[in-house]
Design a protein around this motif. Structure first.
Motif, PDB file in Angstrom:
ATOM      1  N   TYR A 183      -4.738   5.548   9.899  1.00 41.64           N
ATOM      2  CA  TYR A 183      -3.625   5.308   8.980  1.00 41.64           C
ATOM      3  C   TYR A 183      -4.094   5.344   7.535  1.00 41.64           C
ATOM      4  CZ  TYR A 183      -0.788   3.982  12.964  1.00 41.64           C
ATOM      5  OH  TYR A 183      -0.094   4.007  14.140  1.00 41.64           O
TER       6      TYR A 183
ATOM      7  N   SER B 268      -9.492   2.012   6.154  1.00 41.80           N
ATOM      8  CA  SER B 268      -9.228   0.959   7.134  1.00 41.80           C
ATOM      9  C   SER B 268      -9.856   1.267   8.487  1.00 41.80           C
ATOM     10  CB  SER B 268      -7.723   0.761   7.304  1.00 41.80           C
ATOM     11  OG  SER B 268      -7.168   1.839   8.031  1.00 41.80           O
TER      12      SER B 268
ATOM     13  N   ARG C 236       4.968   7.382   4.091  1.00 41.23           N
ATOM     14  CA  ARG C 236       3.729   6.788   4.570  1.00 41.23           C
ATOM     15  C   ARG C 236       2.652   7.860   4.809  1.00 41.23           C
ATOM     16  NH1 ARG C 236       3.539   4.461  10.153  1.00 41.23           N
ATOM     17  NH2 ARG C 236       2.432   6.428  10.417  1.00 41.23           N
TER      18      ARG C 236
ATOM     19  N   PHE D  63       1.078   8.849   1.548  1.00 45.80           N
ATOM     20  CA  PHE D  63       0.092   7.849   1.123  1.00 45.80           C
ATOM     21  C   PHE D  63      -1.283   8.231   1.688  1.00 45.80           C
ATOM     22  CE2 PHE D  63      -2.266   4.161   2.765  1.00 45.80           C
ATOM     23  CZ  PHE D  63      -2.585   3.494   1.587  1.00 45.80           C
TER      24      PHE D  63
ATOM     25  N   TYR E 160       1.276   4.538  -3.156  1.00 41.42           N
ATOM     26  CA  TYR E 160       2.623   4.520  -2.579  1.00 41.42           C
ATOM     27  C   TYR E 160       3.680   4.916  -3.608  1.00 41.42           C
ATOM     28  CZ  TYR E 160       1.966   2.996   2.223  1.00 41.42           C
ATOM     29  OH  TYR E 160       1.656   2.963   3.552  1.00 41.42           O
TER      30      TYR E 160
ATOM     31  N   MET F 220      -2.498  -8.926  15.704  1.00 38.52           N
ATOM     32  CA  MET F 220      -1.925  -7.649  16.091  1.00 38.52           C
ATOM     33  C   MET F 220      -1.234  -6.945  14.923  1.00 38.52           C
ATOM     34  SD  MET F 220       1.142  -6.888  18.619  1.00 38.52           S
ATOM     35  CE  MET F 220       1.597  -5.233  18.965  1.00 38.52           C
TER      36      MET F 220
ATOM     37  N   LEU G 190       0.555  -2.988  14.886  1.00 41.24           N
ATOM     38  CA  LEU G 190       0.709  -1.798  15.705  1.00 41.24           C
ATOM     39  C   LEU G 190       1.963  -1.046  15.292  1.00 41.24           C
ATOM     40  CD1 LEU G 190      -0.482  -0.490  18.357  1.00 41.24           C
ATOM     41  CD2 LEU G 190       1.264  -1.779  19.554  1.00 41.24           C
TER      42      LEU G 190
ATOM     43  N   GLU H  67      -9.861  -6.427   4.628  1.00 42.58           N
ATOM     44  CA  GLU H  67      -9.851  -5.460   5.712  1.00 42.58           C
ATOM     45  C   GLU H  67      -8.456  -5.366   6.359  1.00 42.58           C
ATOM     46  OE1 GLU H  67     -12.938  -7.001   8.326  1.00 42.58           O
ATOM     47  OE2 GLU H  67     -11.816  -6.117   9.994  1.00 42.58           O
ATOM     48  N   THR H  68      -7.836  -6.542   6.534  1.00 39.83           N
ATOM     49  CA  THR H  68      -6.495  -6.577   7.111  1.00 39.83           C
ATOM     50  C   THR H  68      -5.502  -5.963   6.140  1.00 39.83           C
ATOM     51  OG1 THR H  68      -7.173  -8.656   8.121  1.00 39.83           O
ATOM     52  CG2 THR H  68      -4.856  -8.107   8.277  1.00 39.83           C
ATOM     53  N   VAL H  69      -5.679  -6.274   4.832  1.00 32.97           N
ATOM     54  CA  VAL H  69      -4.786  -5.716   3.817  1.00 32.97           C
ATOM     55  C   VAL H  69      -4.853  -4.188   3.856  1.00 32.97           C
ATOM     56  CG1 VAL H  69      -4.405  -5.489   1.323  1.00 32.97           C
ATOM     57  CG2 VAL H  69      -4.869  -7.731   2.317  1.00 32.97           C
ATOM     58  N   ALA H  70      -6.078  -3.635   3.983  1.00 33.72           N
ATOM     59  CA  ALA H  70      -6.242  -2.178   4.005  1.00 33.72           C
ATOM     60  C   ALA H  70      -5.576  -1.576   5.234  1.00 33.72           C
ATOM     61  CB  ALA H  70      -7.728  -1.817   3.982  1.00 33.72           C
ATOM     62  N   ARG H  71      -5.715  -2.251   6.352  1.00 28.94           N
ATOM     63  CA  ARG H  71      -5.115  -1.714   7.578  1.00 28.94           C
ATOM     64  C   ARG H  71      -3.595  -1.750   7.497  1.00 28.94           C
ATOM     65  NH1 ARG H  71      -7.157  -4.125  12.935  1.00 28.94           N
ATOM     66  NH2 ARG H  71      -5.674  -2.598  13.684  1.00 28.94           N
ATOM     67  N   LEU H  72      -3.069  -2.851   6.974  1.00 27.18           N
ATOM     68  CA  LEU H  72      -1.608  -2.952   6.860  1.00 27.18           C
ATOM     69  C   LEU H  72      -1.065  -1.935   5.856  1.00 27.18           C
ATOM     70  CD1 LEU H  72      -0.965  -6.800   7.068  1.00 27.18           C
ATOM     71  CD2 LEU H  72      -0.275  -5.068   8.724  1.00 27.18           C
ATOM     72  N   ALA H  73      -1.848  -1.668   4.803  1.00 32.62           N
ATOM     73  CA  ALA H  73      -1.403  -0.690   3.798  1.00 32.62           C
ATOM     74  C   ALA H  73      -1.202   0.674   4.456  1.00 32.62           C
ATOM     75  CB  ALA H  73      -2.414  -0.596   2.668  1.00 32.62           C
ATOM     76  N   GLY H  74      -2.119   1.038   5.346  1.00 29.13           N
ATOM     77  CA  GLY H  74      -1.999   2.304   6.043  1.00 29.13           C
ATOM     78  C   GLY H  74      -0.729   2.373   6.862  1.00 29.13           C
ATOM     79  N   LEU H  75      -0.269   1.217   7.320  1.00 31.78           N
ATOM     80  CA  LEU H  75       0.947   1.168   8.137  1.00 31.78           C
ATOM     81  C   LEU H  75       2.203   1.065   7.269  1.00 31.78           C
ATOM     82  CD1 LEU H  75      -0.419  -1.237  10.872  1.00 31.78           C
ATOM     83  CD2 LEU H  75       0.387   1.075  11.287  1.00 31.78           C
ATOM     84  N   GLY H  76       2.017   1.016   5.959  1.00 36.68           N
ATOM     85  CA  GLY H  76       3.168   0.965   5.055  1.00 36.68           C
ATOM     86  C   GLY H  76       3.497  -0.434   4.582  1.00 36.68           C
ATOM     87  N   ILE H  77       2.691  -1.411   4.963  1.00 37.16           N
ATOM     88  CA  ILE H  77       2.935  -2.780   4.523  1.00 37.16           C
ATOM     89  C   ILE H  77       1.924  -3.090   3.428  1.00 37.16           C
ATOM     90  CG2 ILE H  77       2.970  -5.206   5.239  1.00 37.16           C
ATOM     91  CD1 ILE H  77       3.730  -4.116   8.060  1.00 37.16           C
ATOM     92  N   CYS H  78       2.408  -3.070   2.201  1.00 34.83           N
ATOM     93  CA  CYS H  78       1.504  -3.068   1.057  1.00 34.83           C
ATOM     94  C   CYS H  78       2.230  -3.706  -0.117  1.00 34.83           C
ATOM     95  CB  CYS H  78       1.158  -1.600   0.779  1.00 34.83           C
ATOM     96  SG  CYS H  78       0.398  -1.259  -0.788  1.00 34.83           S
TER      97      CYS H  78
ATOM     98  N   VAL I 284       6.736  -1.489  12.567  1.00 31.42           N
ATOM     99  CA  VAL I 284       5.394  -1.977  12.840  1.00 31.42           C
ATOM    100  C   VAL I 284       5.511  -3.335  13.509  1.00 31.42           C
ATOM    101  CG1 VAL I 284       3.171  -2.594  11.819  1.00 31.42           C
ATOM    102  CG2 VAL I 284       4.527  -0.783  10.783  1.00 31.42           C
TER     103      VAL I 284
ATOM    104  N   ILE J  20       3.787  -6.722  14.035  1.00 24.05           N
ATOM    105  CA  ILE J  20       2.647  -7.486  13.505  1.00 24.05           C
ATOM    106  C   ILE J  20       2.709  -8.941  13.953  1.00 24.05           C
ATOM    107  CG2 ILE J  20       1.922  -6.116  11.513  1.00 24.05           C
ATOM    108  CD1 ILE J  20       3.642  -7.803   9.765  1.00 24.05           C
TER     109      ILE J  20
ATOM    110  N   LEU K  60       0.347 -13.172  10.619  1.00 20.59           N
ATOM    111  CA  LEU K  60       0.218 -12.336   9.421  1.00 20.59           C
ATOM    112  C   LEU K  60       1.504 -12.385   8.610  1.00 20.59           C
ATOM    113  CD1 LEU K  60      -1.599  -9.162  10.805  1.00 20.59           C
ATOM    114  CD2 LEU K  60      -2.560 -10.995   9.413  1.00 20.59           C
TER     115      LEU K  60
END
Lengths: 648, 82
Positions: free
Chosen positions: A71, A75, A109, A112, A200, A434, A436, B31-42, B65, B67, B71
């Motif tokens: 993604y 990350s 997305r 991005f 974004y 989680m 996902l 690390e969690t922030v970066a992963r969530l950003a990839g999912l569009g949560i930023c 998503v 989550i 979180l």
């Protein structure tokens, strides 16, 4: 909007890399571009298997690498990072080209992610996938505008329908011949390190100026379907139904090729046997090598059908919902939602299951999953279940089905219980929360499913097949040596048939072998489980591959021929007596044997894979140890309880 | 359509299903922030709550998503109300 293009020094690289988010049709596109000519490439420092194939371009062949779905570039988990560094940030061999696949139905997305990839400064062609779905739901994309904003060629395509692939290949060829890095969009070069928020904002602005949507209906049906599929109860019911259908397919379809493989290998063995001079060498080839190869191939139909179904389910988007529904339940016992796919796979074979556990980022989570996966009912247990079901309920399909379901449930419950125990003791640690994606539902690609099944089958034959073959030769030796002396009266045993008629049945040569000695040695230990030395021999013989127990019992109970005649075997088992004249296979001892085979390791190839995936024999030996203790204890409790209840 | 900004951000957990908000802060490991950003949560993005529970389902751009609610509690948003 864009700065000037720069020439990059990657003339010598032959590598083309396919990158994209998960769920955007990356695997489908990879298959379109490479067909069946793929293999797995490994990079030092990571156990991740990267698919590699040949991309045919007019100017020649290039290596196409399929990066794991990501993604965001920043990350990636530890293992993905190693692969990323080896492929994208490798100064000695920078990729000549990136094919960046974006999902037209989820463009912001994806843009991005595109921004992160474009910033790498590697020549890039953008494959805009699923443009048909976007159009149908009222999203109209102006490709020229998008192209100018991204400063990279944008090829609209529908990978699932194989449309747009030729144009993509043409543009790849052009970009490779020009060898120019994409001119970065201004916003992306103006700041040294634009933060995610800025990326974004850029993605949104590109979207706004390149896309018109009229009353977009995208995701509405998905949202409605999700009300059901992610419902705590409805979703669970849906998941059970899906599991039922998948297993039904496995049972109804796998039997045909399995019988074919079985029959072909049997006739082939006979044919080879008739051509070779009688003796040990002939036995080694027929009973060791050919039977061993058959023992490997017999798994293939189930593995292929399972991965075919899994691929279809993943492609539709359903698997994410199932993981979503299961996460809550799995988490209670200390397993992540992602453990669900390996657990599903382990129902065909623990080996691909353990391999699939790689997607779990956290090491503790992954180890816990790997440790309990072999408890789940794999296809190799089915011959044993089938034998015991036929023994107990020959006439009732319903009771048989109930017994099968019970055996599956026992495996699942044991796996959950042990996971919980491990998380509380050996493998303590906080779990990753989680997160996902629940992608839009879509029609799956059958071609991708077919290729996935093919590729998994290949991995199985190559990585597990050789071990299984070697083991079957060793077992053949254990069961053959030392050889029987000239037959004497001592080893002739009376076996009553139909209650009245008594025929003389010579015990097989097996009774002299090392395996028989081990079985006899085991008798005092396994007697409390309701077993005698003959079952002991079966357990010893199937130590390395549990399904062998059926053919081993055939040999022990003196079924003539190649041991495939199940009805004769069942008759023999029903007639088998203990020294005191009581039947050997009672309800209690049959259930006890079933419980033993549900829970015992009895599979050396799995242990070889556990060693490979955990990096040490320590975990493989631990797995063998705890499963043996668990199986023994559970069988003991089962047998003694049933006997106490008068069901012995 | 009028948009009303509320001064102090509230936790995403307190947003009704169907309502949305603009992410102000995310109080969690990088690390969690970066992963969530990839999912569009930023930070700076709009998210809509589809449903609460475990996991909580959030809609962002073209996708949903799932989550962990732990979180969701750590994400604070400005609410846009009509």
């Amino acid at each position: 909007m864009s700065t000037s293009s720069t020439n990059v020094s990657s003339e010598h690289s032959n590598r083309v890399v396919l990158v994209g988010n998960p769920n955007v049709g990356k695997t489908t596109l990879f298959n379109c571009l490479t067909g069946l000519r793929m293999k797995t490439a490994n990079f030092p420092g990571t156990t991740l298997d990267i698919l590699s194939g040949k991309l045919s371009l007019p100017s020649g062949e290039r290596d196409l690498l399929d990066l794991p779905g990501l993604y965001a570039l920043d990350s990636a988990n530890a293992e993905e990072r190693v692969a990323l560094d080896a492929i994208l940030n490798n100064d000695s061999e920078k990729p000549a080209l990136i094919i960046l696949i974006l999902d037209a139905t989820n463009l912001v997305r994806n843009l991005f992610f595109a921004a992160q990839v474009l910033r790498l400064g590697i020549p890039t062609v953008i494959a805009l996938n699923m443009v048909d779905l976007a159009k149908n739901s009222g999203v109209h994309i102006n490709y020229e505008s998008l192209e100018s904003h991204l400063s990279a060629p944008v090829i609209p395509l529908v990978a699932r329908k194989n449309t747009g692939i030729e144009q993509l290949i043409d543009r790849c060829e052009t970009v490779l011949s020009e060898n120019t890095a994409p001119a970065l969009p201004k916003l992306l070069v103006s700041t040294e390190n634009p933060d995610n928020n800025m990326l974004y904002t850029w993605a949104e602005s590109v979207y706004e100026s390149s896309v018109e949507h009229e009353n977009a209906t995208l995701g509405r049906k998905t949202e409605m379907a999700d009300k059901f599929f992610t419902h705590p109860i409805g979703g669970l019911l849906a998941f059970m139904s899906v599991l039922f259908v998948v297993f039904y397919l496995i049972f109804s379809f796998a039997g045909i090729p399995m019988d074919f493989i079985d029959g072909t290998m049997g006739s082939f063995g006979e044919w080879v046997g008739s051509k070779l001079p009688e003796g040990l060498f002939q036995q080694l080839i027929v009973d060791g090598v050919i039977a061993g190869v058959g023992g490997v191939l017999i798994f293939l139909p189930q593995i292929c059908i399972l991965f075919f179904c899994l691929s279809l389910l993943e492609d539709t988007g359903y698997l994410a919902r199932a993981a979503c529904v299961m996460d809550k339940h799995l988490r209670r016992v200390g397993l992540p939602g992602k453990a669900f796919v390996p657990m599903l796979a382990a129902h065909a074979c623990a080996i691909p299951g353990i391999m699939a556990a790689r997607t779990i980022e956290d090491r503790q989570d992954r180890l816990t999953t790997i440790m309990v996966l072999p408890l789940l009912t794999c296809s190799a247990r089915l011959p044993v279940y089938a034998m015991i079901t036929a023994l107990l309920f020959p006439a009732s399909a319903a009771k048989g089905a109930a017994l099968f379901t019970g055996a599956y449930l026992l495996g699942i419950i044991a796996a959950m219980g042990m996971a919980f125990l491990f998380r509380k003791t050996l493998l303590k640690g906080d779990m990753q929360p989680m997160m996902l994606e629940l992608p839009n539902y879509k029609v799956p690609s059958f071609k991708t499913a077919f290729l996935t099944a093919y590729e998994r089958g290949k991995i199985f034959v190559r990585k597990a097949g050789t071990v299984i073959l070697a083991i079957s030769i060793v077992l053949w030796a254990l069961m053959t040596f030392p050889q029987a002396p000239v037959p004497s009266e001592e080893f002739i045993q009376d076996i009553p048939i139909n209650g009245t008629q008594v025929v003389q049945q010579p015990q097989s040569e097996l009774s002299y072998s090392f395996a028989a000695k081990m079985g006899k040695g085991l008798e005092p230990i396994i007697e409390p489980l309701g077993f005698d030395w003959r079952i002991g021999v079966g357990i010893v013989a199937s130590f390395a591959a549990r399904e062998v127990v059926v053919s081993a019992l055939s040999v022990i109970f003196g079924v003539e021929g190649d041991g495939d005649d199940t009805s004769v075997l069942l008759d023999r088992l029903k007639e088998a007596k203990r020294p005191d004249g009581s039947p050997l296979f009672t309800f209690a001892s049959s259930c006890s044997l079933l419980v033993f085979y549900v829970l015992a390791m009895q599979c050396l190839p799995t242990q070889a894979v556990t060693k490979r995936e955990t990096g040490s024999w320590k975990w493989a030996i631990f797995q063998l140890g705890y499963m043996t203790v668990l199986a023994y204890t559970a069988s003991l409790v089962t047998y003694q309880t049933l006997v106490a209840l008068g069901m012995g | 359509m009028n948009t009303l900004e509320i001064d102090s951000p509230i936790s995403l957990r307190d947003i009704e299903p169907g309502a949305s908000g603009r992410i102000k802060t995310m109080d969690m490991p990088e690390e969690t922030v970066a992963r969530l950003a990839g999912l569009g949560i930023c930070e700076g993005r709009n998210v809509k709550i589809v449903k609460h529970g475990e996991p909580c389902i959030v809609r962002t751009y073209g996708s949903r998503v799932g989550i962990a609610s732990s979180l969701v509690n750590q994400i604070h948003v400005d609410v846009a109300t009509i």
